[in-house]
Design a protein around this motif. Sequence first.
Motif, PDB file in Angstrom:
ATOM      1  N   ILE A 214       0.752  -1.205   0.009  1.00 15.03           N
ATOM      2  CA  ILE A 214      -0.074  -0.032  -0.032  1.00 15.03           C
ATOM      3  C   ILE A 214       0.786   1.263  -0.039  1.00 15.03           C
ATOM      4  CG2 ILE A 214      -1.781   1.191   1.284  1.00 15.03           C
ATOM      5  CD1 ILE A 214      -2.459  -1.265   2.500  1.00 15.03           C
ATOM      6  N   PRO A 215       0.849   1.909  -1.026  1.00 12.55           N
ATOM      7  CA  PRO A 215       1.709   3.221  -1.136  1.00 12.55           C
ATOM      8  C   PRO A 215       1.066   4.311  -0.072  1.00 12.55           C
ATOM      9  CG  PRO A 215       1.239   2.316  -3.420  1.00 12.55           C
ATOM     10  CD  PRO A 215       0.254   1.672  -2.314  1.00 12.55           C
ATOM     11  N   MET A 216       1.637   4.886   0.601  1.00 16.01           N
ATOM     12  CA  MET A 216       1.279   5.798   1.671  1.00 16.01           C
ATOM     13  C   MET A 216       1.446   7.302   1.477  1.00 16.01           C
ATOM     14  SD  MET A 216      -0.208   3.873   3.734  1.00 16.01           S
ATOM     15  CE  MET A 216      -0.648   4.852   5.205  1.00 16.01           C
ATOM     16  N   GLY A 217       2.015   7.621   0.395  1.00 19.58           N
ATOM     17  CA  GLY A 217       2.596   9.073  -0.092  1.00 19.58           C
ATOM     18  C   GLY A 217       4.069   9.202   0.761  1.00 19.58           C
ATOM     19  N   ASP A 218       4.394  10.513   0.529  1.00 15.02           N
ATOM     20  CA  ASP A 218       5.749  10.738   0.688  1.00 15.02           C
ATOM     21  C   ASP A 218       6.852   9.654   0.371  1.00 15.02           C
ATOM     22  OD1 ASP A 218       5.049  13.103   1.830  1.00 15.02           O
ATOM     23  OD2 ASP A 218       4.428  12.067   3.673  1.00 15.02           O
ATOM     24  N   ASN A 219       6.532   8.887  -0.589  1.00 12.54           N
ATOM     25  CA  ASN A 219       7.492   7.918  -1.162  1.00 12.54           C
ATOM     26  C   ASN A 219       7.589   6.673  -0.232  1.00 12.54           C
ATOM     27  OD1 ASN A 219       9.176   6.855  -3.217  1.00 12.54           O
ATOM     28  ND2 ASN A 219      11.063   7.441  -2.059  1.00 12.54           N
ATOM     29  N   ILE A 220       6.702   6.511   0.563  1.00 12.40           N
ATOM     30  CA  ILE A 220       6.506   5.443   1.555  1.00 12.40           C
ATOM     31  C   ILE A 220       5.640   4.311   1.083  1.00 12.40           C
ATOM     32  CG2 ILE A 220       6.262   4.487   3.947  1.00 12.40           C
ATOM     33  CD1 ILE A 220       8.938   5.984   3.699  1.00 12.40           C
ATOM     34  N   THR A 221       5.913   3.122   1.099  1.00 12.76           N
ATOM     35  CA  THR A 221       5.062   2.049   0.947  1.00 12.76           C
ATOM     36  C   THR A 221       5.052   0.993   2.016  1.00 12.76           C
ATOM     37  OG1 THR A 221       5.054   1.968  -1.736  1.00 12.76           O
ATOM     38  CG2 THR A 221       4.363   0.137  -0.750  1.00 12.76           C
ATOM     39  N   LEU A 222       3.739   0.605   2.688  1.00 12.63           N
ATOM     40  CA  LEU A 222       3.672  -0.478   3.624  1.00 12.63           C
ATOM     41  C   LEU A 222       3.469  -1.694   2.782  1.00 12.63           C
ATOM     42  CD1 LEU A 222       1.501   0.956   6.260  1.00 12.63           C
ATOM     43  CD2 LEU A 222       3.929   1.066   6.011  1.00 12.63           C
ATOM     44  N   TRP A 223       4.239  -2.964   3.192  1.00  8.15           N
ATOM     45  CA  TRP A 223       4.114  -4.365   2.656  1.00  8.15           C
ATOM     46  C   TRP A 223       3.802  -5.251   3.754  1.00  8.15           C
ATOM     47  CZ3 TRP A 223       7.746  -7.870   3.491  1.00  8.15           C
ATOM     48  CH2 TRP A 223       8.895  -7.503   4.135  1.00  8.15           C
ATOM     49  N   ALA A 224       3.338  -6.356   3.489  1.00  6.01           N
ATOM     50  CA  ALA A 224       3.025  -7.552   4.095  1.00  6.01           C
ATOM     51  C   ALA A 224       3.045  -8.744   3.331  1.00  6.01           C
ATOM     52  CB  ALA A 224       1.953  -7.430   5.207  1.00  6.01           C
ATOM     53  N   VAL A 225       3.506  -9.777   3.680  1.00  7.98           N
ATOM     54  CA  VAL A 225       3.649 -10.988   3.094  1.00  7.98           C
ATOM     55  C   VAL A 225       3.071 -11.899   3.927  1.00  7.98           C
ATOM     56  CG1 VAL A 225       5.030 -13.172   2.482  1.00  7.98           C
ATOM     57  CG2 VAL A 225       5.861 -10.958   1.668  1.00  7.98           C
ATOM     58  N   VAL A 226       2.056 -12.987   3.380  1.00 11.00           N
ATOM     59  CA  VAL A 226       1.376 -13.751   4.173  1.00 11.00           C
ATOM     60  C   VAL A 226       1.673 -15.230   3.721  1.00 11.00           C
ATOM     61  CG1 VAL A 226      -0.638 -15.082   4.968  1.00 11.00           C
ATOM     62  CG2 VAL A 226      -0.541 -12.516   4.719  1.00 11.00           C
ATOM     63  N   GLN A 227       2.624 -16.089   4.484  1.00  8.43           N
ATOM     64  CA  GLN A 227       2.908 -17.560   3.894  1.00  8.43           C
ATOM     65  C   GLN A 227       2.689 -18.553   4.968  1.00  8.43           C
ATOM     66  OE1 GLN A 227       7.256 -17.733   3.431  1.00  8.43           O
ATOM     67  NE2 GLN A 227       7.537 -16.016   4.799  1.00  8.43           N
ATOM     68  N   ARG A 228       2.480 -19.599   4.534  1.00 11.59           N
ATOM     69  CA  ARG A 228       2.337 -20.996   5.432  1.00 11.59           C
ATOM     70  C   ARG A 228       3.829 -21.355   5.759  1.00 11.59           C
ATOM     71  NH1 ARG A 228      -2.405 -23.331   4.717  1.00 11.59           N
ATOM     72  NH2 ARG A 228      -3.846 -22.717   2.997  1.00 11.59           N
ATOM     73  N   GLU A 229       3.983 -21.472   7.054  1.00  8.42           N
ATOM     74  CA  GLU A 229       5.196 -21.987   7.770  1.00  8.42           C
ATOM     75  C   GLU A 229       5.148 -22.300   9.159  1.00  8.42           C
ATOM     76  OE1 GLU A 229       8.340 -18.967   7.922  1.00  8.42           O
ATOM     77  OE2 GLU A 229       6.745 -17.377   8.333  1.00  8.42           O
ATOM     78  N   PRO A 230       5.940 -22.813   9.815  1.00  4.81           N
ATOM     79  CA  PRO A 230       5.640 -23.177  11.321  1.00  4.81           C
ATOM     80  C   PRO A 230       5.560 -22.023  12.151  1.00  4.81           C
ATOM     81  CG  PRO A 230       7.808 -24.188  10.274  1.00  4.81           C
ATOM     82  CD  PRO A 230       7.352 -23.005   9.280  1.00  4.81           C
ATOM     83  N   GLU A 231       4.934 -22.285  13.277  1.00 10.02           N
ATOM     84  CA  GLU A 231       4.697 -20.993  14.146  1.00 10.02           C
ATOM     85  C   GLU A 231       5.527 -20.044  14.498  1.00 10.02           C
ATOM     86  OE1 GLU A 231       2.108 -20.811  18.398  1.00 10.02           O
ATOM     87  OE2 GLU A 231       3.242 -22.810  17.743  1.00 10.02           O
ATOM     88  N   ALA A 232       5.191 -18.735  14.415  1.00 11.44           N
ATOM     89  CA  ALA A 232       6.063 -17.492  14.936  1.00 11.44           C
ATOM     90  C   ALA A 232       5.201 -16.822  15.763  1.00 11.44           C
ATOM     91  CB  ALA A 232       6.297 -16.896  13.726  1.00 11.44           C
ATOM     92  N   LYS A 233       5.571 -16.684  16.988  1.00 10.48           N
ATOM     93  CA  LYS A 233       4.633 -16.046  17.967  1.00 10.48           C
ATOM     94  C   LYS A 233       4.362 -14.800  17.529  1.00 10.48           C
ATOM     95  CE  LYS A 233       4.924 -19.275  21.069  1.00 10.48           C
ATOM     96  NZ  LYS A 233       3.602 -19.850  21.554  1.00 10.48           N
ATOM     97  N   GLU A 234       2.872 -14.389  17.946  1.00 14.33           N
ATOM     98  CA  GLU A 234       2.529 -13.134  17.490  1.00 14.33           C
ATOM     99  C   GLU A 234       2.726 -12.085  18.537  1.00 14.33           C
ATOM    100  OE1 GLU A 234      -0.870 -10.169  17.980  1.00 14.33           O
ATOM    101  OE2 GLU A 234      -0.295 -11.690  19.203  1.00 14.33           O
ATOM    102  N   GLN A 235       4.023 -11.415  18.087  1.00 10.20           N
ATOM    103  CA  GLN A 235       4.513 -10.375  18.928  1.00 10.20           C
ATOM    104  C   GLN A 235       4.498  -8.902  18.287  1.00 10.20           C
ATOM    105  OE1 GLN A 235       8.333 -12.006  19.955  1.00 10.20           O
ATOM    106  NE2 GLN A 235       7.486 -13.277  21.467  1.00 10.20           N
ATOM    107  N   TRP A 236       4.140  -8.712  17.082  1.00  9.38           N
ATOM    108  CA  TRP A 236       4.141  -7.552  16.568  1.00  9.38           C
ATOM    109  C   TRP A 236       5.601  -6.589  16.833  1.00  9.38           C
ATOM    110  CZ3 TRP A 236      -0.260  -5.475  13.799  1.00  9.38           C
ATOM    111  CH2 TRP A 236      -1.519  -6.460  13.647  1.00  9.38           C
ATOM    112  N   ARG A 237       6.545  -7.322  16.792  1.00 13.61           N
ATOM    113  CA  ARG A 237       7.811  -6.504  17.171  1.00 13.61           C
ATOM    114  C   ARG A 237       8.703  -6.564  15.840  1.00 13.61           C
ATOM    115  NH1 ARG A 237       4.767  -4.658  20.135  1.00 13.61           N
ATOM    116  NH2 ARG A 237       4.952  -4.601  22.323  1.00 13.61           N
TER     117      ARG A 237
END
Length: 396
Positions: A214-237
């Motif tokens: 998602i382009p956010m203006g000011d030449n910044i884009t946010l991106w996120a990849v979703v993939q199947r893989e072993p558990e990774a703790k949901e820590q948002w860090r």
Amino acid sequence: MSPARVGVIGAGIVGPVLSIFLKQKGYDPILYERLDAPSDAGLGIALQSNGTAVLAKIPGLLDAIGGQILNNIYFYSVLPEDTGLLGASEHPRRLREATGHPLMAVRRPLMHARIIDFARQLGVPIEFGHNLEALEQNDDGVTVTFANGVKETFSFVVGCDGLHSKTRACLFGDMPAEYTGVTYCGGISPTPDLWECKKDPADLYGNGAYMIAIPMGDNITLWAVVQREPEAKEQWRAIDAAGVEEFKKNSPFVGWPYGAGELVKNSTKIVKYGIYDRPELKAWHQGRVLLVGDAAHPTSPHTAQGANQAYEDIDLLMELLKKHNPSAELPSTPMLEAVFTELERTRIPRTSDLVRKARAQGEMRTVVGVEACMRRNAAIRDMCSDPEKIRARFGA
């Protein structure tokens, strides 16, 4: 008669908004947060038209939040056997024109800080460093005990404390979160040259994974990849520096076309977390304590409806409080029972349906195997040709 004192647990992106509404309607809310300061965790929030419609009822809040208004969304396949543009949709623009409310993308830490400031400016007390430990109810109120020894009594309490809600645990016991089998890994990057003239999001689909950017203006884009893989703790860090460099060098997404690889290679921040669900609740309240948002109905983010559904919860709660308690005075237990039960009767079917749709979207987007991916791509092409199917994709 004094206004009813309300304890709001959780000062994420839901609790402050509820507290503002309560304050404006004559209640006396106090907002509590277990962390010592507003969090800078997370990347972005998609405020869909149902969410912005609620936020627009607080004069000046949407302007204070800011964000990028979205008009279109593009869908690409990066599957080597079927590479190209799958389709595009003007659904965000059409929805804005039909409802008067935009679909906006906002950087989550900025939004969080701004709604905290907005609440403070309206006189909402916010107490950080207060971790809920216990709730004790009687016919007249709720006594809340925090881990730091503080005890407070309220007319009623609303838990807005998210997936790992302590309010929920106090009411219904511990319910371990269940890993869904997929992780989110995302970042903030300079906008690729290919996208300089674009201001709209893109979904890119591969084998067992997909990316949203998602382009956010000011030449910044946010991106996120979703993939199947072993558990990774949901820590948002954020991943540590070594982990970031490893991901940027060796991730398979570095080779993706349409600017996706550039986003990964040039990212200035990367976070990673697992996606979890909790068992569905048949009720969201006990006595004078109510759950809203992810505390009541956590959902995977594949339809980007988590925050928006929380705001729908709040909107209906305020309507029902106005209906049953227009003076904002101390409500009786039967009055609160009527309010909370009516809210559940409307909201539980709606949120349960969206939780199921989000899970289905996640399954569809991360299918594994060339044949399955080809079927998914065909379904996306079909979706882009049908406004009703694209509307269902957004959950609104």
